[in-house]
Scaffold this motif. Structure first.
Motif, PDB file in Angstrom:
ATOM      1  N   ASP A  55     -44.315   1.919 -14.075  1.00 37.61           N
ATOM      2  CA  ASP A  55     -44.057   2.570 -12.787  1.00 37.61           C
ATOM      3  C   ASP A  55     -43.530   1.507 -11.835  1.00 37.61           C
ATOM      4  O   ASP A  55     -44.228   0.532 -11.530  1.00 37.61           O
ATOM      5  N   PRO A 106     -45.003  16.767  -5.900  1.00 37.73           N
ATOM      6  CA  PRO A 106     -45.631  15.887  -6.904  1.00 37.73           C
ATOM      7  C   PRO A 106     -44.597  15.013  -7.583  1.00 37.73           C
ATOM      8  O   PRO A 106     -43.478  15.445  -7.849  1.00 37.73           O
ATOM      9  N   GLU A 115     -50.171  12.177  -8.179  1.00 37.48           N
ATOM     10  CA  GLU A 115     -49.598  11.478  -7.022  1.00 37.48           C
ATOM     11  C   GLU A 115     -48.392  12.239  -6.482  1.00 37.48           C
ATOM     12  O   GLU A 115     -47.566  12.751  -7.236  1.00 37.48           O
ATOM     13  N   TRP A 116     -48.284  12.301  -5.150  1.00 37.23           N
ATOM     14  CA  TRP A 116     -47.176  12.961  -4.474  1.00 37.23           C
ATOM     15  C   TRP A 116     -46.277  11.919  -3.816  1.00 37.23           C
ATOM     16  O   TRP A 116     -46.694  10.792  -3.553  1.00 37.23           O
ATOM     17  N   THR A 117     -45.049  12.326  -3.540  1.00 35.75           N
ATOM     18  CA  THR A 117     -44.114  11.415  -2.900  1.00 35.75           C
ATOM     19  C   THR A 117     -44.637  10.952  -1.543  1.00 35.75           C
ATOM     20  O   THR A 117     -45.246  11.715  -0.798  1.00 35.75           O
ATOM     21  N   GLU A 127     -46.989   8.791  -0.782  1.00 33.76           N
ATOM     22  CA  GLU A 127     -48.406   8.486  -0.608  1.00 33.76           C
ATOM     23  C   GLU A 127     -48.678   6.989  -0.492  1.00 33.76           C
ATOM     24  O   GLU A 127     -49.671   6.584   0.090  1.00 33.76           O
ATOM     25  N   ARG A 128     -47.820   6.156  -1.057  1.00 34.66           N
ATOM     26  CA  ARG A 128     -48.039   4.710  -1.003  1.00 34.66           C
ATOM     27  C   ARG A 128     -47.287   4.118   0.192  1.00 34.66           C
ATOM     28  O   ARG A 128     -46.120   4.444   0.423  1.00 34.66           O
TER      29      ARG A 128
END
Length: 305
Positions: free
Chosen positions: A198, A267, A278-280, A282-283
């Protein structure tokens, strides 16, 4: 956040439109239009033109190579005629081949640009690590029958995080003016038989991720030590580096923008990894000049965007 939202079929959308697109790249020469081979851009422009009754030119957040897939390719275009949200999504999908689909459409200001306003791009490379060859997943994973040490691969990859000269990981035909790129993070995790690489960065060189994965697999097999990626990066010479991993395992899963544009959250794909949840967006993005510049904020003197 719901996966299901009703599409407006009454209100014509005016002005610039952003659109989320998903595709299986197996049958295409890549994203970009080429005269001699089918492309995702060509298929999408043809479908959009049929809905509009006029030719439409689109711009994408990034180009994917031949055989590479995408679950969140973001495009924009200026429609020559007004159509409702439902007409754009359902109408375009009705005219697309089964391996390309529109997921959503949204009005955006004329200052929005899918490529030049993107703050980051994110990819996931999926390795199916088992003795027998894949069947149901064969079109969207890369099969590796040798045992892989995902933890060693993860540790080896951390030297790539940050801003570096990635000459050792760019294709010979790469047209970028500079080999410097900023990797926000790169992670390698095992989920049963799946080993997932990733990676997110401001942008990527031609074949960069596939070349990185090729070297990581060498580490995972135990053929080279965890310092291997650092050694390759220091060489700054692609001819001395490792093999290029196949395109079929690579998925373009996110193109990130400032929250002010209001693009839909969804997602992260592919659906094979939906269990990660995880969704777009989020980080958090790193605090770096390029991100600040594209957010429209001042960049400190001496810092290049």
């Amino acid at each position: 956040m719901t996966l299901f939202q009703l599409l407006d079929d009454r209100t014509p959308l005016a002005g610039r439109l952003a659109m989320g697109v998903e595709y299986d790249g197996s049958a295409y020469c890549g994203w970009q239009y080429l005269k001699h081979s089918p492309s995702v851009q060509g298929a999408l422009e043809q479908a959009l033109g049929r809905v509009a009754g006029q030719p439409i030119r689109i711009h994408a957040s990034g180009r994917t190579d031949s055989g590479v897939h995408a679950t969140r390719q973001v495009i924009h275009f200026d429609p020559p005629v007004p159509r409702s949200q439902k007409a754009w999504v359902f109408g375009v999908n009705a005219n697309l081949p089964r391996d390309v689909a529109v997921r959503w459409v949204k009005e955006v200001p004329e200052s929005f640009h899918s490529r030049f306003k993107a703050l980051a791009r994110r990819y996931r490379y999926i390795l199916l690590n088992q003795p027998s060859r894949p069947v149901l997943e064969r079109a969207n994973v890369t099969w590796c029958r040798d045992p892989l040490d995902a933890e060693a691969m993860h540790r080896a990859a951390q030297v790539l995080v940050g801003e570096h000269d990635f000459s050792s990981f760019r294709a010979a035909g790469c047209q970028s003016k500079t080999p410097w790129r900023h990797l926000h993070f790169i992670e390698v995790h095992r989920h049963g038989p799946l080993v997932v690489v990733d990676v997110q960065g401001n942008a990527f060189l031609h074949h960069m991720i596939r070349n990185i994965v090729g070297a990581l697999v060498t580490v995972g097999r135990g053929e080279r030590g965890e310092e291997y990626l650092a050694e390759l990066m220091a060489l700054k010479d692609r001819t001395l580096a490792d093999v290029t991993a196949p395109a079929c395992g690579l998925h373009f899963v996110d193109s990130l923008y400032d929250e002010s544009w209001g693009l839909p959250r969804e997602p992260l794909g592919p659906n094979l990894l939906a269990f990660l949840g995880e969704w777009t967006g989020e980080r958090p993005l790193p605090d770096c000049p390029m991100v600040e510049f594209r957010r429209g904020r001042p960049v400190a003197a001496g810092e290049a965007p």
